[in-house]
Design a protein around this motif. Structure first.
Motif, mmCIF file in Angstrom:
data_model
loop_
_atom_site.group_PDB
_atom_site.id
_atom_site.type_symbol
_atom_site.label_atom_id
_atom_site.label_comp_id
_atom_site.label_asym_id
_atom_site.label_seq_id
_atom_site.Cartn_x
_atom_site.Cartn_y
_atom_site.Cartn_z
ATOM 1 N N THR A 35 0.813 -1.214 0.000
ATOM 2 C CA THR A 35 0.000 0.000 0.000
ATOM 3 C C THR A 35 0.849 1.267 0.000
ATOM 4 O OG1 THR A 35 -0.185 -0.254 2.416
ATOM 5 C CG2 THR A 35 -2.026 -1.036 1.089
ATOM 6 N N GLY A 36 2.172 1.117 -0.013
ATOM 7 C CA GLY A 36 3.049 2.271 -0.053
ATOM 8 C C GLY A 36 3.178 2.998 1.264
ATOM 9 N N LEU A 37 2.857 2.311 2.365
ATOM 10 C CA LEU A 37 2.938 2.921 3.687
ATOM 11 C C LEU A 37 4.363 2.888 4.217
ATOM 12 C CD1 LEU A 37 -0.287 1.394 5.290
ATOM 13 C CD2 LEU A 37 0.031 3.735 4.469
ATOM 14 N N PHE A 90 -1.666 -8.758 -1.508
ATOM 15 C CA PHE A 90 -2.652 -7.753 -1.130
ATOM 16 C C PHE A 90 -2.807 -6.791 -2.307
ATOM 17 C CE2 PHE A 90 -0.847 -9.113 2.962
ATOM 18 C CZ PHE A 90 -2.006 -9.463 3.633
ATOM 19 N N THR A 91 -3.633 -7.170 -3.264
ATOM 20 C CA THR A 91 -3.795 -6.363 -4.471
ATOM 21 C C THR A 91 -4.839 -5.268 -4.307
ATOM 22 O OG1 THR A 91 -5.402 -7.978 -5.323
ATOM 23 C CG2 THR A 91 -3.087 -8.257 -5.976
ATOM 24 N N TYR A 94 -6.897 0.520 6.800
ATOM 25 C CA TYR A 94 -6.983 -0.813 7.403
ATOM 26 C C TYR A 94 -5.593 -1.434 7.482
ATOM 27 C CZ TYR A 94 -8.171 -5.749 8.005
ATOM 28 O OH TYR A 94 -8.257 -7.041 8.465
ATOM 29 N N ALA A 95 -4.810 -1.308 6.408
ATOM 30 C CA ALA A 95 -3.464 -1.885 6.377
ATOM 31 C C ALA A 95 -2.583 -1.257 7.445
ATOM 32 C CB ALA A 95 -2.844 -1.697 4.993
ATOM 33 N N LEU A 139 -0.690 9.195 2.560
ATOM 34 C CA LEU A 139 -0.019 7.989 3.042
ATOM 35 C C LEU A 139 0.815 8.279 4.288
ATOM 36 C CD1 LEU A 139 1.117 6.285 -0.305
ATOM 37 C CD2 LEU A 139 -0.823 5.697 1.167
ATOM 38 N N ILE A 140 1.343 9.488 4.390
ATOM 39 C CA ILE A 140 2.087 9.866 5.592
ATOM 40 C C ILE A 140 1.150 9.930 6.791
ATOM 41 C CG2 ILE A 140 3.424 11.688 6.713
ATOM 42 C CD1 ILE A 140 4.579 12.397 4.007
#
Length: 203
Positions: free
Chosen positions: A36-38, A105-106, A112-113, A176-177
């Motif tokens: 998810t790019g987290l 995880f597509t 949630y992630a 995302l931050i």
């Protein structure tokens, strides 16, 4: 009654199982974050930043970044802690490479992630801490400060992790931050609530 008389050390098998299970939980959370790019804090956060910016994988970068921290671990925490930490870092690096081969995880919500992934990583950290191990890097520094100064590991890591996430504002989208900060709070709340210096005698 002296509580030290009731202390029962974990067996070698218990230590190994804890390191395997703990790093498996963390690798699942890491996979959720990576898909998810987290971001997260500590050396893992740096590994994510490098992963997102280069062709190197998280597992490879995470293992390399941790190498300089082992001298502090040997000097301040001893060989037992250092050897367990080295094994835990190796296991997480390996499991992080292998987990995507078993689960993908597509389509997963970032919020949630961040929360569930943070809880998974925090639970894995807690297992390692209870068995005198960590995942190197700033975890070694946090463990050292908790042992020597009595500083809460969860509070220390929460401050450091949030600082690292803020430094990433030029690398990932602002949303995302924000979500990553929520994940950092979720992760470190597990440690802050469940790991108090001096409370637990079994090592």
């Amino acid at each position: 009654m002296d509580s030290k008389k009731n202390v029962v050390k974990h067996s070698l098998m218990e230590d190994v199982l804890a390191m395997v299970i703990g790093t498996l939980l963390i690798s699942l959370g890491v996979t959720m974050y990576g898909n998810t790019g987290l971001l997260t804090g500590g050396t893992a956060g740096l590994a994510f930043l490098i992963q997102y910016s280069t062709s190197f994988s998280f597992g490879f970068v995470f293992f390399i970044i941790n190498l300089p921290f082992y001298w502090l671990s040997i000097k301040e925490m001893g060989w037992e802690f250092t050897s367990k930490t080295f094994l835990s870092v190796f296991l997480l690096s390996f499991f992080s490479e292998m987990t995507p081969n078993f689960i993908q995880f597509t389509d997963i919500n970032e919020l949630y992630a961040s929360i569930v992934g943070g809880f998974l990583i925090g639970a894995g950290f807690l297992m390692l801490f209870r068995h005198n191990a960590s995942l190197g890097g700033l975890n070694i520094l946090a463990r050292y400060l908790a042992k020597i100064r009595g500083i809460s590991m969860g509070k220390f890591q929460m401050c450091v992790d949030c600082g690292i996430i803020f430094l990433s504002m030029f690398t990932v989208h602002w949303w995302l931050i924000v979500v990553s900060i929520i994940g950092a709070v979720a992760l470190n709340s597990i440690i802050a609530v469940n790991h108090k210096p001096g409370r637990y005698n079994v090592t």
